[in-house]
Design an enzyme around this catalytic site. Sequence first.
Site, PDB file in Angstrom:
ATOM      1  N   HIS A   1      -5.486  -0.614   5.775  1.00  0.00           N
ATOM      2  CA  HIS A   1      -5.258   0.328   7.077  1.00  0.00           C
ATOM      3  C   HIS A   1      -6.190   0.111   8.189  1.00  0.00           C
ATOM      4  CE1 HIS A   1      -7.471   2.603   4.547  1.00  0.00           C
ATOM      5  NE2 HIS A   1      -6.813   3.024   3.916  1.00  0.00           N
TER       6      HIS A   1
ATOM      7  N   HIS B   1       2.757  14.254   1.247  1.00  0.00           N
ATOM      8  CA  HIS B   1       2.116  15.560   1.046  1.00  0.00           C
ATOM      9  C   HIS B   1       3.204  16.639   1.672  1.00  0.00           C
ATOM     10  CE1 HIS B   1      -2.084  14.103   0.329  1.00  0.00           C
ATOM     11  NE2 HIS B   1      -1.769  13.389   1.643  1.00  0.00           N
TER      12      HIS B   1
ATOM     13  N   ASP C   1       0.899   2.468   3.813  1.00  0.00           N
ATOM     14  CA  ASP C   1       0.058   3.710   3.223  1.00  0.00           C
ATOM     15  C   ASP C   1       0.876   4.980   3.127  1.00  0.00           C
ATOM     16  OD1 ASP C   1      -2.116   5.187   2.376  1.00  0.00           O
ATOM     17  OD2 ASP C   1      -3.093   5.079   4.157  1.00  0.00           O
TER      18      ASP C   1
ATOM     19  N   ASN D   1      -5.211   6.198  -6.602  1.00  0.00           N
ATOM     20  CA  ASN D   1      -5.556   7.767  -6.643  1.00  0.00           C
ATOM     21  C   ASN D   1      -4.764   8.688  -7.002  1.00  0.00           C
ATOM     22  OD1 ASN D   1      -4.152   7.145  -4.475  1.00  0.00           O
ATOM     23  ND2 ASN D   1      -5.084   8.671  -3.127  1.00  0.00           N
TER      24      ASN D   1
ATOM     25  N   HIS E   1       1.453   5.346  -2.190  1.00  0.00           N
ATOM     26  CA  HIS E   1       0.998   6.301  -3.137  1.00  0.00           C
ATOM     27  C   HIS E   1       2.216   6.921  -3.767  1.00  0.00           C
ATOM     28  CE1 HIS E   1      -3.258   5.985  -1.591  1.00  0.00           C
ATOM     29  NE2 HIS E   1      -2.580   5.575  -0.429  1.00  0.00           N
ATOM     30  N   PHE E   2       2.677   6.549  -5.113  1.00  0.00           N
ATOM     31  CA  PHE E   2       3.877   7.228  -5.383  1.00  0.00           C
ATOM     32  C   PHE E   2       3.475   8.633  -6.400  1.00  0.00           C
ATOM     33  CE2 PHE E   2       7.271   3.637  -4.612  1.00  0.00           C
ATOM     34  CZ  PHE E   2       7.314   3.928  -3.326  1.00  0.00           C
TER      35      PHE E   2
ATOM     36  N   HIS F   1     -10.971   0.797   1.135  1.00  0.00           N
ATOM     37  CA  HIS F   1     -10.420   1.860   2.036  1.00  0.00           C
ATOM     38  C   HIS F   1     -11.819   1.976   2.666  1.00  0.00           C
ATOM     39  CE1 HIS F   1      -9.204   6.002   3.623  1.00  0.00           C
ATOM     40  NE2 HIS F   1     -10.376   5.603   4.169  1.00  0.00           N
TER      41      HIS F   1
ATOM     42  N   HIS G   1       0.570  -1.137   0.001  1.00  0.00           N
ATOM     43  CA  HIS G   1      -0.035  -0.041  -0.136  1.00  0.00           C
ATOM     44  C   HIS G   1       0.885   1.335  -0.040  1.00  0.00           C
ATOM     45  CE1 HIS G   1      -4.122   1.843   1.668  1.00  0.00           C
ATOM     46  NE2 HIS G   1      -3.147   2.850   1.042  1.00  0.00           N
TER      47      HIS G   1
HETATM   48  O1  DOR Z   1      -4.667   9.641   4.630  1.00  0.00           O
HETATM   49  C1  DOR Z   1      -4.774   9.135   3.595  1.00  0.00           C
HETATM   50  N1  DOR Z   1      -4.112   9.566   2.476  1.00  0.00           N
HETATM   51  N2  DOR Z   1      -5.765   8.224   3.355  1.00  0.00           N
HETATM   52  C2  DOR Z   1      -6.014   7.846   2.161  1.00  0.00           C
HETATM   53  O2  DOR Z   1      -6.635   6.715   2.021  1.00  0.00           O
HETATM   54  C3  DOR Z   1      -5.292   8.468   0.879  1.00  0.00           C
HETATM   55  C4  DOR Z   1      -4.053   9.099   1.353  1.00  0.00           C
HETATM   56  C5  DOR Z   1      -3.676   9.859   0.163  1.00  0.00           C
HETATM   57  O3  DOR Z   1      -3.539   9.343  -0.860  1.00  0.00           O
HETATM   58  O4  DOR Z   1      -3.248  10.986   0.550  1.00  0.00           O
HETATM   59 ZN    ZN Z   2      -6.930   4.291   2.421  1.00  0.00          ZN
HETATM   60 ZN    ZN Z   3      -3.700   4.801   0.969  1.00  0.00          ZN
END
Ligand code: DOR
Ligand code: ZN
Ligand code: ZN
Length: 441
Positions: A228, A302, A298, A90, A58-59, A172, A56
């Site tokens: 998660h 940011h 996860d 996403n 997010h790149f 999720h 899990h």
């Molecule tokens: O806190 C989160 N950030 N939960 C998620 O499900 C998405 C993720 C994100 O892509 O920033």
């Molecule tokens: Zn999530």
């Molecule tokens: Zn996630």
Amino acid sequence: MGLVLNGGKVFAGGKLRRLDVRIENGKIAEVGTGLEGGREIGCKNKLILPGAIDCHVHFRQPGMERKEDWEHGSRAAVAGGVTTVMDMPNSVPPTVSLARLEEKRRYAAKSLCDYSFHFGAAAGNISDIKKCGLPSVKIYAAETTASKAAGAKLMLATFRAAREAGMTAAVHAEDMDIIRANELLARNKGWNSVAYHSYIRSAESEAKAVANALAAQRQAGSKLHICHLSSAAALELMEEADRNLVSCEVTPHHLFLSKAGVAGLGNLAKVNPAIHSSDRKALLRALCAGAIDCVASDHAPHTIEEKSRPYWDAPSGAPGVETMLPLLLDACNRDMLAIADIVRALCSRPAEIFRLAGKGQIRTGFDADIAVVDMKARKAVENTMQQTKCKWTLFSGRHLRGWPVMTMVRGNIVYSKEGFAAGFKGAEVSVVRPDLRKADK
Ligand code: DOR
Ligand code: ZN
Ligand code: ZN
């Protein structure tokens, strides 16, 4: 020429043993004693573990390169002993069609570790889900970064498609109705800090969404993976689930951050689902008991600027691929869990659940993906040493004992004290077809 890792303790056949590992053409050729045949790498006083699989991350490519990209994200991965990542859909635009999957593959070609992807669920993309050939399709039951909430109909249709295609549906699980009602209440009361996040994105909201997902899973007969898991309430519901088909994961931040820790971090600790600190002992117990299958980071970077906005405007998510294994090794040194729990949760179970061919075990014929670990190494986590593009971590200042010192992907040293491999590129992991897997058993 082959390679031999010798003098270390190898996690093979379910336990740690003093063994050598011979690697040939990127695969484990032999695990045994007194092995020879090629360049020797001394691993005295080290543990030789299967490389971690982070199912899990997010790149952020395409579309959110200001937060992360595959070069930075994959360096962070291998620096943390992670040899395979599974990227979430996403991105902007989201990975919800075959064309967008091809586009994402072009970004991932820069990766230093191996990888796979979760396809995204969206209205009207059932035929692409069935054709994509990926191990998993991701469904967001609630809104979060760059994703809208899927309704019950879309969830059920997606689960059915997943079953037909032999994929796992990854969810999720938070309930948007409960969150919206809580948000209204919170705004009326003037709540405006992360301290309230766990009341707004509450355990109750997670439990309701998990119950809904489990009901849909029973109806569709599909495989379901809850992402998660963050609360004892949701965990309880998992006890009723068919464990042949249903699995779940927990993140290091849900395991290791206290209430005071969260408060001190401000919006950096704004993550979805929220951190319910009082439940973290129950989560750890469930992990050790195998009731939680995997640990996944996860990893959701940011920028500091984005996180510095007021509570309501700051995005949710935090990086974590790089600190996941060190945090677990440190916890092992504190007798909170065993090496076998770590290997199960980071290597063998994710490989099994997502049917990642050749991954997750140190065993003849498997890929030589390896994390060499020094359980005595002590180091503090520092923002400045993070490889992630966003350059911060929830665990800055923590002193940890137990660190990966060398990481190999298919027999290539991609990370060591000399730094990162120049020129090596990871590859997409192939998926074991379900019929083939049955034939194996
Ligand atoms: O806190 C989160 N950030 N939960 C998620 O499900 C998405 C993720 C994100 O892509 O920033
Ligand atoms: Zn999530
Ligand atoms: Zn996630």
